[in-house]
Design a protein around this motif. Structure first.
Motif, PDB file in Angstrom:
ATOM      1  N   GLY A  42       0.745  -1.107  -0.054  1.00  0.00           N
ATOM      2  CA  GLY A  42       0.136   0.103  -0.004  1.00  0.00           C
ATOM      3  C   GLY A  42       0.809   1.364  -0.024  1.00  0.00           C
ATOM      4  O   GLY A  42       0.422   2.300  -0.823  1.00  0.00           O
ATOM      5  N   HIS A  43       1.738   1.121   0.704  1.00  0.00           N
ATOM      6  CA  HIS A  43       2.492   2.617   0.961  1.00  0.00           C
ATOM      7  C   HIS A  43       3.454   2.713  -0.193  1.00  0.00           C
ATOM      8  O   HIS A  43       3.677   3.981  -0.846  1.00  0.00           O
ATOM      9  CB  HIS A  43       3.492   2.521   2.015  1.00  0.00           C
ATOM     10  N   GLY A  44       3.952   1.786  -0.894  1.00  0.00           N
ATOM     11  CA  GLY A  44       4.603   1.599  -2.191  1.00  0.00           C
ATOM     12  C   GLY A  44       4.005   2.426  -3.255  1.00  0.00           C
ATOM     13  O   GLY A  44       4.190   3.200  -4.065  1.00  0.00           O
ATOM     14  N   LEU A  45       2.808   1.784  -3.283  1.00  0.00           N
ATOM     15  CA  LEU A  45       2.078   2.077  -4.610  1.00  0.00           C
ATOM     16  C   LEU A  45       1.297   3.377  -4.142  1.00  0.00           C
ATOM     17  O   LEU A  45       1.246   4.086  -5.380  1.00  0.00           O
ATOM     18  CB  LEU A  45       0.796   1.020  -4.478  1.00  0.00           C
ATOM     19  N   ALA A  46       0.858   3.757  -3.174  1.00  0.00           N
ATOM     20  CA  ALA A  46       0.586   5.316  -2.890  1.00  0.00           C
ATOM     21  C   ALA A  46       1.773   6.130  -2.944  1.00  0.00           C
ATOM     22  O   ALA A  46       1.175   7.392  -3.669  1.00  0.00           O
ATOM     23  CB  ALA A  46       0.126   5.399  -1.402  1.00  0.00           C
ATOM     24  N   THR A  47       2.775   6.027  -2.767  1.00  0.00           N
ATOM     25  CA  THR A  47       3.879   6.731  -3.066  1.00  0.00           C
ATOM     26  C   THR A  47       4.101   6.961  -4.510  1.00  0.00           C
ATOM     27  O   THR A  47       4.288   8.272  -4.991  1.00  0.00           O
ATOM     28  CB  THR A  47       5.185   6.239  -2.553  1.00  0.00           C
ATOM     29  N   ALA A  48       4.257   5.820  -5.490  1.00  0.00           N
ATOM     30  CA  ALA A  48       4.100   6.126  -6.502  1.00  0.00           C
ATOM     31  C   ALA A  48       2.956   6.846  -7.284  1.00  0.00           C
ATOM     32  O   ALA A  48       3.016   7.693  -8.236  1.00  0.00           O
ATOM     33  CB  ALA A  48       4.095   4.751  -7.540  1.00  0.00           C
ATOM     34  N   LYS A 371      -3.810   2.193   8.110  1.00  0.00           N
ATOM     35  CA  LYS A 371      -4.802   3.535   8.236  1.00  0.00           C
ATOM     36  C   LYS A 371      -3.871   4.557   7.662  1.00  0.00           C
ATOM     37  O   LYS A 371      -4.595   5.652   7.221  1.00  0.00           O
ATOM     38  CB  LYS A 371      -5.312   3.702   9.572  1.00  0.00           C
ATOM     39  N   ALA A 372      -2.538   4.399   7.728  1.00  0.00           N
ATOM     40  CA  ALA A 372      -1.674   5.628   7.239  1.00  0.00           C
ATOM     41  C   ALA A 372      -1.401   5.537   5.787  1.00  0.00           C
ATOM     42  O   ALA A 372      -0.855   6.593   5.340  1.00  0.00           O
ATOM     43  CB  ALA A 372      -0.483   5.460   7.895  1.00  0.00           C
ATOM     44  N   THR A 373      -1.798   4.530   4.997  1.00  0.00           N
ATOM     45  CA  THR A 373      -1.430   4.480   3.507  1.00  0.00           C
ATOM     46  C   THR A 373      -1.672   5.688   2.951  1.00  0.00           C
ATOM     47  O   THR A 373      -0.740   5.972   2.099  1.00  0.00           O
ATOM     48  CB  THR A 373      -2.341   3.327   3.185  1.00  0.00           C
ATOM     49  N   PRO A 374      -2.639   6.479   2.620  1.00  0.00           N
ATOM     50  CA  PRO A 374      -2.930   7.668   1.959  1.00  0.00           C
ATOM     51  C   PRO A 374      -1.655   8.911   2.406  1.00  0.00           C
ATOM     52  O   PRO A 374      -1.171   9.369   1.680  1.00  0.00           O
ATOM     53  CB  PRO A 374      -4.192   8.232   2.083  1.00  0.00           C
ATOM     54  N   ALA A 375      -1.870   9.029   3.588  1.00  0.00           N
ATOM     55  CA  ALA A 375      -0.969  10.083   4.273  1.00  0.00           C
ATOM     56  C   ALA A 375       0.575   9.493   3.925  1.00  0.00           C
ATOM     57  O   ALA A 375       1.448  10.651   3.706  1.00  0.00           O
ATOM     58  CB  ALA A 375      -1.197  10.350   5.650  1.00  0.00           C
ATOM     59  N   SER A 376       0.901   8.202   4.200  1.00  0.00           N
ATOM     60  CA  SER A 376       2.240   7.777   4.088  1.00  0.00           C
ATOM     61  C   SER A 376       2.587   8.083   2.582  1.00  0.00           C
ATOM     62  O   SER A 376       3.893   8.694   2.500  1.00  0.00           O
ATOM     63  CB  SER A 376       2.270   6.368   4.269  1.00  0.00           C
ATOM     64  N   GLY A 377       1.879   7.613   1.719  1.00  0.00           N
ATOM     65  CA  GLY A 377       2.319   7.567   0.077  1.00  0.00           C
ATOM     66  C   GLY A 377       2.417   9.280  -0.336  1.00  0.00           C
ATOM     67  O   GLY A 377       3.385   9.759  -0.866  1.00  0.00           O
ATOM     68  N   PHE A 378       1.566  10.081   0.288  1.00  0.00           N
ATOM     69  CA  PHE A 378       1.417  11.380  -0.064  1.00  0.00           C
ATOM     70  C   PHE A 378       2.902  12.176   0.560  1.00  0.00           C
ATOM     71  O   PHE A 378       3.370  13.112  -0.082  1.00  0.00           O
ATOM     72  CB  PHE A 378       0.228  12.189   0.606  1.00  0.00           C
ATOM     73  N   SER A 379       2.868  11.834   1.741  1.00  0.00           N
ATOM     74  CA  SER A 379       4.000  12.549   2.400  1.00  0.00           C
ATOM     75  C   SER A 379       5.437  12.156   1.961  1.00  0.00           C
ATOM     76  O   SER A 379       6.658  12.914   1.676  1.00  0.00           O
ATOM     77  CB  SER A 379       4.128  12.574   3.887  1.00  0.00           C
ATOM     78  N   PHE A 380       5.507  10.838   1.623  1.00  0.00           N
ATOM     79  CA  PHE A 380       6.781  10.140   1.356  1.00  0.00           C
ATOM     80  C   PHE A 380       7.231  10.470  -0.206  1.00  0.00           C
ATOM     81  O   PHE A 380       8.177  11.034  -0.561  1.00  0.00           O
ATOM     82  CB  PHE A 380       6.695   8.662   1.168  1.00  0.00           C
TER      83      PHE A 380
END
Length: 419
Positions: A42-48, A371-380
């Motif tokens: 989730g975090h990697g995909l959201a980051t991309a 639960k952090a997936t969107p904010a993690s991807g956005f901020s990363f």
């Protein structure tokens, strides 16, 4: 992006669903990219996705060693909440909550975000005081929180034992109405599709085996599918962070990997319409759309990279479940699974540049990753694109452990497995 609509559903219903496009491509890796994101969770995909959508950086490769979504993004209890106490945590998770509330529309993909609420049960006056303090902090930061008495809890969640004879009497509970659950694999698929449509290459079955370097700088990776170079390489591999970073010569990080089990019961008629957590131990439970009770508790008490757990934790979680909901004592367990958690020294994540030039690190999520997936991807993505943190992830540096600026939400001290 407007491929999923009532019109497209109707059109495909009349042609036997022959014209649906693949959700994402299966490209061969190119020799070089602007950014490599290691980890197709989730975090990697959201980051991309946010690199392409927010910063116009689409020459990006997401490298996943297995099939997309095979890690923690598909191995959790799907809970989304922002009921934190400390200002840094509250800002971050409330930002994430606001992204969740528009995510299905943003991605043109139904992530099944259901704001059914989360209720934290309190079992003593001292615990009630602590929860009320947390609720006040949430409201002061712009979040939502309500205090419920035991009688109100009994009416909202009839299955909870709020009687005076309960083994752990309920004195009240903290409710966050905007919290809830989302479909974990749909989150991965939605972000993957959104990133792919913006030009990102999602490369599955591509395990990173080493890092390319020029002096101290990271210039790319070696993989099971060849060398891939990039000006920037981001690591977002959750519980595998220690193993991947060791390939770059970083063998000491303030995290440990532990396995966290989750469970689902056989399907029942509607039983509970919100997420409920038990304050006398560590248990969280909700009911899925299929009727199964989805629940989890403590991590297993040993370091592991295995996606499976052990029986003592199963017994502990079941006993807590029956103490909270006595009526489920004879419900059958359908299946269980495990996710590998990267537990940080203070229980808060690390989203930062470094620790080597050309490298970016996202790890230490403990229980908070889904639960952090969107904010993690956005901020990363912001950190990668601008080489500086966004204001919501500015406190989550790697050097905070050297400076003593820890963000100990749970107040457990420097013991990773207790967070």
């Amino acid at each position: 992006m407007a491929e999923y609509s009532a019109f497209s559903l109707l059109r495909n219903a009349f042609n036997s669903n022959r014209d649906w496009k693949q959700a994402w491509r299966k490209p061969e890796p190119k020799p070089s990219y602007d950014v490599i994101v290691i980890g197709g969770g989730g975090h990697g995909l959201a980051t991309a996705y946010y690199l392409a959508a927010e910063h116009g950086i689409s020459n990006v490769a997401v490298l996943e060693r297995g099939w997309l979504g095979s890690g923690n993004i598909g191995r959790n209890t799907t809970i989304v909440r922002s009921n934190y106490l400390l200002p840094a945590s509250t800002r971050f998770y409330e930002f994430s909550m606001k992204l969740w509330e528009n995510l299905s529309h943003e991605l043109n993909y139904n992530v099944m975000f259901s704001q059914r609420g989360i209720l934290n049960l309190a079992h003593s006056p001292a615990q009630a005081d602590d929860y009320i303090r947390r609720g006040n902090a949430m409201r002061l930061s712009g979040g939502d929180a309500e205090w419920l008495s035991a009688d109100e809890i009994g009416r909202k969640v009839p299955g909870v034992d709020v009687s005076g004879s309960a083994r752990f009497p309920v004195v009240g509970g903290l409710l966050q109405p905007r919290a809830g659950t989302a479909r974990h694999d749909a989150v991965a698929w939605g972000y993957a599709r959104g990133a792919d449509r913006r030009g990102v290459d999602i490369i599955e079955n591509c395990e990173v085996t080493g890092f390319l370097r020029e002096g101290d700088s990271i210039t790319g990776v070696t993989t099971t599918r060849g060398e891939i170079r990039a000006a920037k390489t981001a690591v977002a591999v959750a519980g595998s962070t220690g193993r991947v970073m060791k390939l770059a010569g970083i063998d000491k990080l303030p995290i440990e990997s532990h396995v966290l089990q989750a469970f689902v019961s056989e399907s029942l008629k509607p039983f509970v319409d919100m997420v409920v957590t038990w304050g006398a131990g560590h248990l969280y439970m909700s009911q899925s759309d299929k009727g199964g009770l989805v629940f989890g508790g403590n991590i297993d008490g040993y370091n592991s990279y295995a996606q499976r757990g052990n029986l003592p934790i199963v017994e502990e979680v079941m006993s807590e479940m029956v103490a909270m909901f006595p009526s489920v004592a004879r419900v059958r367990l359908l299946r269980s699974w495990g996710g590998v958690m990267d537990m940080s020294m203070d229980g808060s994540p690390i989203i930062t540049t470094g620790p080597l030039p050309g490298m970016y690190l996202n790890c230490g999520w403990c229980y908070g990753g889904f639960k952090a997936t969107p904010a993690s991807g956005f901020s990363f993505a912001w950190t990668i694109a601008r080489d500086e943190p966004h204001q919501i992830n500015a406190p989550y540096t790697l050097d905070r452990f050297h400076r003593g600026a820890i963000i100990d939400e749970k107040g457990q001290g420097a013991t990773p497995r207790l967070h």
